[in-house]
Design an enzyme around this catalytic site. Sequence first.
Site, mmCIF file in Angstrom:
data_model
loop_
_atom_site.group_PDB
_atom_site.id
_atom_site.type_symbol
_atom_site.label_atom_id
_atom_site.label_comp_id
_atom_site.label_asym_id
_atom_site.label_seq_id
_atom_site.Cartn_x
_atom_site.Cartn_y
_atom_site.Cartn_z
ATOM 1 N N HIS A 1 0.877 -1.191 0.000
ATOM 2 C CA HIS A 1 0.000 0.000 0.000
ATOM 3 C C HIS A 1 0.904 1.229 0.000
ATOM 4 C CE1 HIS A 1 -3.830 2.115 1.554
ATOM 5 N NE2 HIS A 1 -2.930 3.061 1.293
ATOM 6 N N HIS B 1 1.637 5.322 -1.648
ATOM 7 C CA HIS B 1 1.253 6.521 -2.415
ATOM 8 C C HIS B 1 2.513 7.125 -3.030
ATOM 9 C CE1 HIS B 1 -2.854 6.690 -0.708
ATOM 10 N NE2 HIS B 1 -2.263 6.124 0.324
ATOM 11 N N LEU B 2 2.555 7.144 -4.361
ATOM 12 C CA LEU B 2 3.746 7.706 -5.030
ATOM 13 C C LEU B 2 3.502 9.100 -5.583
ATOM 14 C CD1 LEU B 2 5.349 4.709 -6.987
ATOM 15 C CD2 LEU B 2 6.023 5.682 -4.787
ATOM 16 N N ARG B 3 2.226 9.537 -5.626
ATOM 17 C CA ARG B 3 1.875 10.863 -6.171
ATOM 18 C C ARG B 3 2.267 10.973 -7.650
ATOM 19 N NH1 ARG B 3 -1.179 10.894 -1.753
ATOM 20 N NH2 ARG B 3 -0.213 11.761 0.091
ATOM 21 N N ASN C 1 -5.276 7.493 -5.725
ATOM 22 C CA ASN C 1 -5.952 8.740 -5.319
ATOM 23 C C ASN C 1 -5.141 9.975 -5.713
ATOM 24 O OD1 ASN C 1 -3.998 8.120 -3.347
ATOM 25 N ND2 ASN C 1 -5.070 9.271 -1.757
ATOM 26 N N LYS D 1 -9.261 -0.161 -5.787
ATOM 27 C CA LYS D 1 -9.206 0.428 -4.446
ATOM 28 C C LYS D 1 -10.465 1.246 -4.184
ATOM 29 C CE LYS D 1 -7.692 1.924 -0.515
ATOM 30 N NZ LYS D 1 -6.631 2.900 -0.282
ATOM 31 N N HIS E 1 -10.434 1.056 1.864
ATOM 32 C CA HIS E 1 -10.159 1.964 2.973
ATOM 33 C C HIS E 1 -11.388 1.902 3.871
ATOM 34 C CE1 HIS E 1 -8.376 5.855 4.634
ATOM 35 N NE2 HIS E 1 -9.475 5.644 5.337
ATOM 36 N N HIS F 1 -4.671 -0.975 5.728
ATOM 37 C CA HIS F 1 -4.132 -0.278 6.911
ATOM 38 C C HIS F 1 -5.008 -0.406 8.155
ATOM 39 C CE1 HIS F 1 -6.831 2.697 5.283
ATOM 40 N NE2 HIS F 1 -5.990 3.152 4.389
ATOM 41 N N ASP G 1 1.539 2.454 3.529
ATOM 42 C CA ASP G 1 0.679 3.640 3.401
ATOM 43 C C ASP G 1 1.533 4.902 3.461
ATOM 44 O OD1 ASP G 1 -1.583 5.126 2.956
ATOM 45 O OD2 ASP G 1 -2.351 4.970 5.001
ATOM 46 N N HIS H 1 3.332 14.456 1.929
ATOM 47 C CA HIS H 1 2.738 15.771 1.681
ATOM 48 C C HIS H 1 3.853 16.791 1.881
ATOM 49 C CE1 HIS H 1 -1.511 14.544 1.619
ATOM 50 N NE2 HIS H 1 -1.186 13.681 2.569
ATOM 51 N N ALA I 1 -3.556 14.677 5.889
ATOM 52 C CA ALA I 1 -3.326 13.370 6.534
ATOM 53 C C ALA I 1 -2.344 12.556 5.714
ATOM 54 C CB ALA I 1 -4.646 12.622 6.649
#
Length: 330
Positions: A12, A14-16, A40, A94, A131, A165, A237, A241, A253
């Site tokens: 899980h 997030h690579l943006r 996302n 997802k 989620h 998560h 996860d 940011h 978050a």
Amino acid sequence: MELLLTDPLDMHLHLREGEMLRTVAPLSAKDFAAGVIMPNLQQPVDSLVRLLAYRDEVGKALSQYLFTPLMTLFFKNYSEKELLEARPHILGIKLYPAGITTQSESGVRDIRGAYKTFELLEELRIPLLVHGESNGFVMDREREFISVYQQVARDFPQLHLIMEHITTADAVRFLDSSDKVSATVTLHHLLITLDDVAGNMLEPDLFCKPIAKTPHDRETLRQAVFSGHPRLMFGSDSAPHPRHKKECCGCAAGIFSAPVALPLLAQMFEEQGCLDKLQGFVSDIAKQRYGLPEFGKTVRLSKENWKVPELYDTVRPFYAGQTLQWTATI
Ligand code: NCD
Ligand code: ZN
């Protein structure tokens, strides 16, 4: 002391996109053989065209590394044709409840309304990653969502359902009771509680969804992991940011843990005297649950101190400025 891990997997991640992707993706690709890439983005990855374009962008940022991005599509009601076309390119779909976390406004408002697609996913053997939070009181959100997991697991017994998560003893209890269901757990939920986030000075870098819970919840998660729970796998996860989005009114978050994930896991498993369980937690269990192939990467963990940087470009990592005892190299 040294430990060789075969194909560490981050289930899980997030690579943006854009500049942020280019900053953070190498830090995961260095230590992991593959990662499950979350959809996302500012505009969710909710079509095959967008997914392939995103996979290309990830591939370009990681051309120097042996790393496989396992792509996911953002849940919406897809047709059978769309799912059949996407299936060879995705690990799963997802699902985010609408508005529950970063960039999830176009998520699901009504689970019943998603049933037609769940049926297709079950039939086509496409995993559903969820989620799992309600929109209730923040500490109760995961517990309240368990009835939804229960309902979906009951109504679609052949669907591979993954609770993403997990943070509570209730979620571990549900996982124990239902052998079709899998779950991921992050590094930070094994280490922190709500006290670390807000018990003293407010710590924006430890603010994430789902919020860290009680010492009892953390202990239950740790026991499940250290005892080698057969359906519980590692998913960081890691969710970067930029500093100005964390240190402001309206803190975003997400905890950026990618650069410290393997070293801190090794430290934790060593402290618990169960380093022999690490290979299962960061790879074998996920391979077995998802039927993943061998990726052919070996990562070496050695007992060597290093200091975590305060910043990677604009992002402050988990354990910034602290000295860790294990180093990962290939
Ligand atoms: C994630 C993000 O920033 O994309 N944030 C988080 O707190 N974990 C989204 C998510 O996985 O909830
Ligand atoms: Zn996430």
